[in-house]
Design an enzyme around this catalytic site. Sequence first.
Site, PDB file in Angstrom:
ATOM      1  N   GLN A 199       3.195  -2.161   3.904  1.00 41.92           N
ATOM      2  CA  GLN A 199       2.834  -3.370   3.166  1.00 41.92           C
ATOM      3  C   GLN A 199       2.281  -4.410   4.122  1.00 41.92           C
ATOM      4  OE1 GLN A 199       6.664  -3.762   1.205  1.00 41.92           O
ATOM      5  NE2 GLN A 199       7.072  -5.677   2.277  1.00 41.92           N
ATOM      6  N   VAL A 200       1.464  -5.323   3.569  1.00 43.42           N
ATOM      7  CA  VAL A 200       0.706  -6.228   4.431  1.00 43.42           C
ATOM      8  C   VAL A 200       1.141  -7.675   4.189  1.00 43.42           C
ATOM      9  CG1 VAL A 200      -1.613  -6.995   5.060  1.00 43.42           C
ATOM     10  CG2 VAL A 200      -1.232  -4.620   4.403  1.00 43.42           C
ATOM     11  N   ALA A 233       0.837  -1.196   0.000  1.00 42.96           N
ATOM     12  CA  ALA A 233       0.000   0.000   0.000  1.00 42.96           C
ATOM     13  C   ALA A 233       0.871   1.245   0.000  1.00 42.96           C
ATOM     14  CB  ALA A 233      -0.927  -0.042   1.204  1.00 42.96           C
ATOM     15  N   ILE A 266       1.462   3.523   2.487  1.00 35.98           N
ATOM     16  CA  ILE A 266       2.347   3.802   3.619  1.00 35.98           C
ATOM     17  C   ILE A 266       2.843   2.545   4.321  1.00 35.98           C
ATOM     18  CG2 ILE A 266       1.606   6.167   4.074  1.00 35.98           C
ATOM     19  CD1 ILE A 266      -0.348   5.219   6.053  1.00 35.98           C
ATOM     20  N   ASP A 276     -11.892   6.875   4.033  1.00 35.40           N
ATOM     21  CA  ASP A 276     -11.115   6.447   2.864  1.00 35.40           C
ATOM     22  C   ASP A 276     -11.976   5.530   2.000  1.00 35.40           C
ATOM     23  OD1 ASP A 276      -9.364   5.454   1.051  1.00 35.40           O
ATOM     24  OD2 ASP A 276      -7.837   4.828   2.492  1.00 35.40           O
TER      25      ASP A 276
HETATM   26  N1  LIG Z   1      -7.332  -7.805   7.990  1.00 32.31           N
HETATM   27  C1  LIG Z   1      -7.074  -7.969   6.702  1.00 32.31           C
HETATM   28  N2  LIG Z   1      -7.514  -9.058   6.047  1.00 32.31           N
HETATM   29  C2  LIG Z   1      -7.279  -9.237   4.734  1.00 32.31           C
HETATM   30  N3  LIG Z   1      -6.577  -8.371   3.979  1.00 32.31           N
HETATM   31  C3  LIG Z   1      -6.096  -7.270   4.569  1.00 32.31           C
HETATM   32  C4  LIG Z   1      -6.325  -7.007   5.953  1.00 32.31           C
HETATM   33  N4  LIG Z   1      -5.739  -5.839   6.257  1.00 32.31           N
HETATM   34  C5  LIG Z   1      -5.185  -5.388   5.115  1.00 32.31           C
HETATM   35  N5  LIG Z   1      -5.389  -6.248   4.107  1.00 32.31           N
HETATM   36  C6  LIG Z   1      -4.954  -6.118   2.702  1.00 32.31           C
HETATM   37  O1  LIG Z   1      -3.959  -5.124   2.632  1.00 32.31           O
HETATM   38  C7  LIG Z   1      -4.397  -4.023   1.846  1.00 32.31           C
HETATM   39  C8  LIG Z   1      -3.845  -2.739   2.419  1.00 32.31           C
HETATM   40  O2  LIG Z   1      -4.292  -2.594   3.746  1.00 32.31           O
HETATM   41  P1  LIG Z   1      -4.824  -1.207   4.285  1.00 32.31           P
HETATM   42  O3  LIG Z   1      -5.863  -0.698   3.331  1.00 32.31           O
HETATM   43  O4  LIG Z   1      -5.186  -1.364   5.697  1.00 32.31           O
HETATM   44  O5  LIG Z   1      -3.485  -0.372   4.153  1.00 32.31           O
HETATM   45  P2  LIG Z   1      -3.302   1.174   3.876  1.00 32.31           P
HETATM   46  O6  LIG Z   1      -1.869   1.493   4.058  1.00 32.31           O
HETATM   47  O7  LIG Z   1      -4.265   1.943   4.668  1.00 32.31           O
HETATM   48  O8  LIG Z   1      -3.669   1.171   2.359  1.00 32.31           O
HETATM   49  P3  LIG Z   1      -4.199   2.340   1.475  1.00 32.31           P
HETATM   50  O9  LIG Z   1      -2.968   3.011   0.958  1.00 32.31           O
HETATM   51  O10 LIG Z   1      -4.929   1.568   0.421  1.00 32.31           O
HETATM   52  O11 LIG Z   1      -5.081   3.208   2.303  1.00 32.31           O
HETATM   53  C9  LIG Z   1      -5.894  -4.117   1.833  1.00 32.31           C
HETATM   54  O12 LIG Z   1      -6.455  -3.510   0.702  1.00 32.31           O
HETATM   55  C10 LIG Z   1      -6.116  -5.623   1.876  1.00 32.31           C
HETATM   56  O13 LIG Z   1      -6.012  -6.197   0.608  1.00 32.31           O
END
Ligand SMILES: Nc1ncnc2c1ncn2[C@@H]1O[C@H](COP(=O)(O)OP(=O)(O)OP(=O)(O)O)[C@@H](O)[C@H]1O
Length: 614
Positions: free
Chosen positions: A301-302, A297, A299, A446
């Site tokens: 990565q997951v 993402a 900020i 968001d």
């Molecule tokens: N609890 C979860 N279960 C399954 N997938 C998840 C989970 N948390 C995050 N992800 C995956 O990781 C991605 C990124 O997570 P998240 O949206 O929380 O991050 P972010 O940094 O806020 O991203 P963005 O830049 O999109 O706002 C999600 O779109 C999803 O695909």
Amino acid sequence: MASFKDLNKLFNGLSLIANEFVKRSSPATTTDFETLIKTALLSATNLSGLTKGKVRQFSKPPPSPNAAHPHASASNSVVFFTDNPSPESDPQLPTPTPTTITDNDDIAHFSSEANHQEASDGYAGAVAVEKPEFPSSTETVNEGVSGEVAPVPPLRKRRPRERRVPATPFSRALGFAGLGAGLAWGTLQESAKRLAFGTPNSHGNQSALSPFLSEKNAERLALALCRMRGAALKIGQMLSIQDESLVPPPILAALEIVRQGADVMPKSQLNQVLNSELGPDWSSKLISFDYEPIAAASIGQVHQAVMKDGMKVAMKIQYPGVADSIESDIENVKLLLNYTNLIPKGLYLDRAIKVAKEELSRECDYELEAANQKRFRDLLANTDGFYVPIVVDDISSKRVLTTELVHGIPIDKVALLDQETRNYIGKKLLELTLMELFVFQFMQTDPNWGNFLFDEATKTINLIDFGAARDYPKGFVDDYLRMVLACANGDSDGVIEMSRRLGFLTGMESEVMLDAHVQAGFIVGLPFSRAGGFDFRSTNITQSISHLGATMLKHRLTPPPDEAYSLHRKLSGAFLACIKIGAVVPCRDLLLEVYKHHKFGEVNEILSSGSVSA
Ligand SMILES: Nc1ncnc2c1ncn2[C@@H]1O[C@H](COP(=O)(O)OP(=O)(O)OP(=O)(O)O)[C@@H](O)[C@H]1O
């Protein structure tokens, strides 16, 4: 004339670099210096067109040697942890007894959508990191009648690149400077091409009008944002949720690249963050951790992991340095936008940027996100059709957030589901939006489509990502509800009165402005104007608003109130989602239901035509 302007842009771009050199030269450290040299080289080769960043094509990985292992076969990047960590182990791999780790430089697999079960959620805004396609013995794959595994044609799509995140303010500023120069050079190249071969037919296409908006520049911009990550990428992703008919095609293609996800951190950088945030024994709470991210993402990565009690979790790990560079990143984006002269007057960019900075610093605080998520979990506990995953406090910190792993189809991908299901999803989305604003007075702002994962089996929308959530004051919510109702009822006096109270109008606006404002309100109120289902398949709300938008930009006397930026992003996100999935939604019934139960604060004025009847 045009070429003089473009030369000017090139000069401005180069001066961005010069500025950064002057600004940053004194505190430069050795590492900064190395980065400087690398970046200068990169910029130079970029200028000469050598490394301007084609999306890399990856080859299919060899079959995993551990394919017999039930877990490792799903991905050869999974590390399993034993109870007795080896003290002599590599400090970069805490508590290791790694079974297998992918060591290739690039995360490099193609997989088919059909095979893509576990991480199908991985399509979302920030996402798209697929698992390698080696089904484990426990996984189901397409089986023919004979029981043989049917080969599924691989789906080719952009694969993320593995790149270190520029983590110091200096290296980040240089990244922007390089981008500025690259864009300036691209603009000049395009202008020269146009001088030689003529300007392509415009037909209202902005890319044909501005040499800045060339395809190459758009791609250059997208790839640079994916490499830089952080605030700039976040802004790019916010922009990517736009009505597709309003955005020039090259920019649309670039935003799609941005929306598919950022580059990924190399393992060494990832381990540094995990060790410093959770302590070197972070893995002691886990059975396994997958080094291949399911999402990259803006900020963070997951990654998937499995806890000691067997619960599958998603660990969001923040890129180093992004939280401290929000201010400077946004200033750099602003410089870039200014020098391209693409921002129309009346956008009150400074105010919008101030709000974006505040929102982004809140989003970088994962402790705050954890608190928001728990609050939403409580608020929605008794509402059918929604699920908010559990937060695992034990393995979370300010820069790492661990939550229960959930599954589902991101809502922009539900277009293939039947009409009834799409209508249901559209209704639930709008119901949630209205409930958040008018009932909870607390909203997740968001609208990224990947934050809503629809689980077909349970008809539940799994909600993730609560980084951007905010409270709305009671007075604001009351007046806003009155305004929405006035818009729905075609009540111009009500719209103007509430708009003044909310701060959208000063009271000194010209008739032209007032008229445009009221018309825009009516267009937004259209889905709420008639009982029964509103058909989002045949609406052109966004186009109509954009025509009025030009007038409003010209005549606007005041920037919208701070609350409005995120709120309108969310509301337009909900409408765009309904348009995207082609839903038919009983919007007015939903609004009246909320209105009926709403308890207004003390000043409960009745609108001129605000008497509501169902
Ligand atoms: N609890 C979860 N279960 C399954 N997938 C998840 C989970 N948390 C995050 N992800 C995956 O990781 C991605 C990124 O997570 P998240 O949206 O929380 O991050 P972010 O940094 O806020 O991203 P963005 O830049 O999109 O706002 C999600 O779109 C999803 O695909």
